[in-house]
Design a protein around this motif. Sequence first.
Motif, PDB file in Angstrom:
ATOM      1  N   SER A 148     -33.083 108.731 -48.647  1.00 35.28           N
ATOM      2  CA  SER A 148     -33.772 109.939 -49.101  1.00 35.28           C
ATOM      3  C   SER A 148     -33.270 111.117 -48.270  1.00 35.28           C
ATOM      4  CB  SER A 148     -35.286 109.786 -48.901  1.00 35.28           C
ATOM      5  OG  SER A 148     -35.572 109.801 -47.519  1.00 35.28           O
ATOM      6  N   LEU A 149     -33.524 112.301 -48.760  1.00 35.62           N
ATOM      7  CA  LEU A 149     -33.060 113.486 -48.033  1.00 35.62           C
ATOM      8  C   LEU A 149     -33.771 113.622 -46.694  1.00 35.62           C
ATOM      9  CD1 LEU A 149     -32.735 115.974 -50.990  1.00 35.62           C
ATOM     10  CD2 LEU A 149     -30.879 115.221 -49.507  1.00 35.62           C
ATOM     11  N   ASP A 150     -35.036 113.193 -46.634  1.00 40.27           N
ATOM     12  CA  ASP A 150     -35.749 113.252 -45.363  1.00 40.27           C
ATOM     13  C   ASP A 150     -35.096 112.323 -44.347  1.00 40.27           C
ATOM     14  OD1 ASP A 150     -37.598 115.194 -45.877  1.00 40.27           O
ATOM     15  OD2 ASP A 150     -39.129 113.802 -46.629  1.00 40.27           O
ATOM     16  N   GLU A 151     -34.656 111.172 -44.828  1.00 38.88           N
ATOM     17  CA  GLU A 151     -33.978 110.239 -43.932  1.00 38.88           C
ATOM     18  C   GLU A 151     -32.687 110.873 -43.421  1.00 38.88           C
ATOM     19  OE1 GLU A 151     -32.831 106.457 -45.615  1.00 38.88           O
ATOM     20  OE2 GLU A 151     -31.785 105.987 -43.740  1.00 38.88           O
ATOM     21  N   HIS A 158     -38.540 122.907 -44.552  1.00 43.69           N
ATOM     22  CA  HIS A 158     -38.486 121.510 -44.136  1.00 43.69           C
ATOM     23  C   HIS A 158     -38.269 120.623 -45.352  1.00 43.69           C
ATOM     24  CE1 HIS A 158     -39.399 122.283 -39.999  1.00 43.69           C
ATOM     25  NE2 HIS A 158     -40.408 123.059 -40.340  1.00 43.69           N
ATOM     26  N   ASP A 159     -38.135 121.251 -46.525  1.00 42.91           N
ATOM     27  CA  ASP A 159     -37.897 120.495 -47.752  1.00 42.91           C
ATOM     28  C   ASP A 159     -36.390 120.432 -47.991  1.00 42.91           C
ATOM     29  OD1 ASP A 159     -37.517 119.625 -50.332  1.00 42.91           O
ATOM     30  OD2 ASP A 159     -39.333 120.603 -51.098  1.00 42.91           O
ATOM     31  N   MET A 160     -35.808 119.264 -47.707  1.00 38.96           N
ATOM     32  CA  MET A 160     -34.356 119.149 -47.787  1.00 38.96           C
ATOM     33  C   MET A 160     -33.845 119.300 -49.215  1.00 38.96           C
ATOM     34  SD  MET A 160     -33.219 119.063 -44.795  1.00 38.96           S
ATOM     35  CE  MET A 160     -31.537 118.461 -44.883  1.00 38.96           C
ATOM     36  N   GLN A 161     -34.750 119.123 -50.171  1.00 33.12           N
ATOM     37  CA  GLN A 161     -34.314 119.330 -51.561  1.00 33.12           C
ATOM     38  C   GLN A 161     -34.048 120.809 -51.834  1.00 33.12           C
ATOM     39  OE1 GLN A 161     -36.375 117.311 -54.715  1.00 33.12           O
ATOM     40  NE2 GLN A 161     -37.113 115.750 -53.287  1.00 33.12           N
ATOM     41  N   ASP A 162     -34.832 121.682 -51.195  1.00 33.57           N
ATOM     42  CA  ASP A 162     -34.559 123.123 -51.318  1.00 33.57           C
ATOM     43  C   ASP A 162     -33.147 123.393 -50.826  1.00 33.57           C
ATOM     44  OD1 ASP A 162     -37.126 123.689 -52.104  1.00 33.57           O
ATOM     45  OD2 ASP A 162     -37.798 124.407 -50.133  1.00 33.57           O
ATOM     46  N   VAL A 163     -32.833 122.806 -49.675  1.00 36.37           N
ATOM     47  CA  VAL A 163     -31.536 123.054 -49.056  1.00 36.37           C
ATOM     48  C   VAL A 163     -30.415 122.520 -49.935  1.00 36.37           C
ATOM     49  CG1 VAL A 163     -30.140 122.621 -47.000  1.00 36.37           C
ATOM     50  CG2 VAL A 163     -32.607 122.882 -46.786  1.00 36.37           C
ATOM     51  N   GLU A 164     -30.610 121.303 -50.434  1.00 32.57           N
ATOM     52  CA  GLU A 164     -29.569 120.707 -51.276  1.00 32.57           C
ATOM     53  C   GLU A 164     -29.356 121.527 -52.539  1.00 32.57           C
ATOM     54  OE1 GLU A 164     -30.440 117.040 -53.288  1.00 32.57           O
ATOM     55  OE2 GLU A 164     -28.406 116.282 -52.969  1.00 32.57           O
ATOM     56  N   GLY A 222     -28.909 127.774 -45.608  1.00 26.33           N
ATOM     57  CA  GLY A 222     -30.087 126.968 -45.280  1.00 26.33           C
ATOM     58  C   GLY A 222     -30.202 126.883 -43.769  1.00 26.33           C
ATOM     59  N   TYR A 223     -31.283 127.428 -43.228  1.00 23.65           N
ATOM     60  CA  TYR A 223     -31.447 127.486 -41.772  1.00 23.65           C
ATOM     61  C   TYR A 223     -32.453 126.408 -41.416  1.00 23.65           C
ATOM     62  CZ  TYR A 223     -31.717 130.051 -37.286  1.00 23.65           C
ATOM     63  OH  TYR A 223     -31.646 130.423 -35.960  1.00 23.65           O
ATOM     64  N   ILE A 224     -31.965 125.284 -40.894  1.00 24.52           N
ATOM     65  CA  ILE A 224     -32.864 124.152 -40.706  1.00 24.52           C
ATOM     66  C   ILE A 224     -32.931 123.708 -39.248  1.00 24.52           C
ATOM     67  CG2 ILE A 224     -32.580 123.304 -43.062  1.00 24.52           C
ATOM     68  CD1 ILE A 224     -30.697 121.151 -41.942  1.00 24.52           C
ATOM     69  N   GLY A 225     -33.916 122.906 -38.955  1.00 23.84           N
ATOM     70  CA  GLY A 225     -34.130 122.405 -37.609  1.00 23.84           C
ATOM     71  C   GLY A 225     -35.557 121.941 -37.473  1.00 23.84           C
ATOM     72  N   PRO A 226     -35.849 121.146 -36.457  1.00 23.04           N
ATOM     73  CA  PRO A 226     -37.200 120.589 -36.313  1.00 23.04           C
ATOM     74  C   PRO A 226     -38.234 121.655 -35.951  1.00 23.04           C
ATOM     75  CG  PRO A 226     -35.835 119.992 -34.438  1.00 23.04           C
ATOM     76  CD  PRO A 226     -34.946 120.666 -35.409  1.00 23.04           C
ATOM     77  N   ASN A 227     -39.490 121.284 -35.915  1.00 18.19           N
ATOM     78  CA  ASN A 227     -40.581 122.199 -35.540  1.00 18.19           C
ATOM     79  C   ASN A 227     -40.323 122.783 -34.160  1.00 18.19           C
ATOM     80  OD1 ASN A 227     -42.865 119.931 -37.071  1.00 18.19           O
ATOM     81  ND2 ASN A 227     -42.248 121.908 -37.855  1.00 18.19           N
TER      82      ASN A 227
END
Lengths: 270, 267
Positions: free
Chosen positions: A251-254, A213-219, A52-57
Motif C-alpha cells: 500500500s502507499l502507506d507502507e 499525509h495521504d500518499m494517494q494525493d501525492v501519487e 509534494g512536500y512530505i515527511g512525518p509529524n
Amino acid sequence: MIKVKNLTKTYRVSRRDAGFWASVKALGKRETKTVTALDNISFTVNPGEIVGYIGPNGAGKSSTVKILSGILTPDSGEVTVNGLIPWKHRKKYVSDIGVVFGQRTQLWWDVPVIDSFELLKDIYKTDDAVYRRNLSLLTERLDLQLLLRTPTRQLSLGQRMRCEIAASLLHDPKILFLDEPTIGLDAVSKIAIRAFIKELNREKGTTVILTTHDMQDVEALSDRILLIGNGRILMDGAFEDVKKIKPDYASLDELAFHLYRRYGITGGEA
Amino acid sequence: MKAYFSYFRMRLIHSLQYRTAALAGVATQFFWGFMEIQLYRAFYSEHADAFPMTLSSLVSYIWLRQAFLMLFNTWTFEGELFKSILDGNVAYELVRPADLYFMWFARTAAVRVSKTLLRFWPILLVAFLLPAPIGMQLPPSTGTFALFMLSGFLTLGVTVAFTMIVYFSCFYTVSADGIRAILTPVSELLTGGLLPIPFMPAFFQKIITLSPFGAMMNAPLRIYSGNITGIEAGKIMLLQLFWLIALTLVGMLLQRRGMKKLMVAGG
Ligand SMILES: Nc1ncnc2c1ncn2[C@@H]1O[C@H](COP(=O)(O)OP(=O)(O)OP(=O)(O)O)[C@@H](O)[C@H]1O
Ligand SMILES: [Mg+2]
C-alpha cells in the motif's frame, strides 16, 4: 519561481511537567528551550510544478508553508518568490498566492458561505468577471450549489473543506500552498479536488506546493517529491524514485513507512 | 479602503442578529441609569450648589452614557480575536493583502456600532419622555449637537484604538487576561464611567483630562450637556484627535513588531 536558500527557523518553547505544583513552579522561572523546526533547508520550485512536500509529524512542513506564505519570519536564510520576500513584502505578495490550512477555517462561522466569498472578493479586489467565472467553475467542480447559502457552522467537515478550498482560489492565485487540504474528505470529494488542482495546473500553469499525509494525493498530483525530516530536506526526486525503495509495496502507506525508515525519520521528534 | 468597509459591514450585519441580548441590555442599562439618577437627586436636594455639574447636565450625562455604553466603554473585547492570536487562526488574516491593524479596527468598530444601534434609541426615547428633573434634555443648540456628534465619532476612534493595543499586547504575552483584569476597572474609573471627571479631585482631573482616558466618553457627554463649551470644547476635541493618532500609531507599532516574533501556533 520559488527560491529557498539556507532557511532556518527555531521556536522558543517553554515546557513544564504536568500537575499543579509544576504550574506553580513555572510561575517563577520559566524553563525555555529552543526547537529547531527548519535546519538550513534549500530548494527551488519552478513555475508550473506540483511539488509534494512530505515527511512525518513535526518534520517542519507547516513551518515551511507559513514562511513561504509570509506569516512567519525565519531566523536566517533567504526566500524569494517571483522576486518578492514573503515576510517583508507581505501585503503586496499575498495577492498572488492562495493558501489552504487544512486545520483551520477562513469562512465566517455564522454567515452563509457566499457572504464570506464576497468579502474575500472585496479584500483581494478581484475583478467582477474573474470572480464570477471562478465562482461558477468552482461551484460546478466542487459541487457547492447547495452549500453556498448555508452558514458555515451547519456544514460537515468535508463540505466545509470543499468551501475552504474554493475560498482560496477565487482570486486566481498563481501559486498555491496547500497544507493538508484533503483532511476529512470522502472519496468523491478527494477525487474531485485532485482533478481540479490538476486542471488548474494544466490550464493556468498554477504552481502548487502540497503537504499531506495521504500518499494517494501525492501519487495523483505530484511531479516531484520533497522529503523533509527533522527540519532537513532529505530527498528531492520523482515519485518513481520513491517506488524504487520498496518496489513490491502493498500500500502507499507502507511505501511511505519504508521511505521514512530508509532516512531514519520514523519517529516524529518534539 | 473598500476592503475595510466590507469587513466592517460583514461584522455589522452579523452582530445585528443578536436582538434578544440587546433587549436584556436595554433593560439593565435603563434601570441602572434610573437608579443612579435617583441617588444623585437625593444628594442634590441637600446642597445643590456643592456640585461641579448642574443636575440637568448630570442627568443628560448619565442617560447618554447608558444609551451609548456599548459604543464608548473600554471593556468590550472580542474573545475571538484573542483566541485567534493564541491558536494561530490569525494565519488566515495574515495571508490577505490588507493590514491586520485596520481589518481588526474595522471589525471592532463594527461590533460596537451594531450593539449600539440595537440599544441606544429605546433608552433615549424613554429618557426624553421622563419629566423634568430626571428626564433627558435637548442640547442647548444645534451647534452643540453637531460638536457632540463629532466628538462622539472621535471617542469611538480613540476607544477602539485603545482596545487594539490590548489585542496586540497578546503578541507579546501568552495571555491578555492579566492586562485586562487591571485595565478594566482602572479605565472604567478614569474615563468617567463610574463618576464624571468633574467630580474628581482637582489634581486628578488635570492629569486625566490630558490622558487618553479623558479623550474618551468624557468629551462628548459633557459637550452635549453644556458642561464643556466654546473654546474648551475645541481644545478637548483637539486632544481627542491627538490621542486617536497617537494610540493608533502605538497599536500599529505593536502589531508590526509583534509580527516578527509571532509564532502562529498549530498546523
Ligand atoms: N508555534 C510553535 N511553537 C513552538 N514550536 C512549534 C510551533 N510550531 C511548530 N513547532 C515545532 O516545530 C516543529 C515542526 O513543526 P511543523 O508544524 O512545521 O511540522 P509538520 O511537518 O507540519 O508536522 P505535521 O505533519 O504533524 O503537521 C515541531 O517540532 C513542532 O513541535
Ligand atoms: Mg503540519
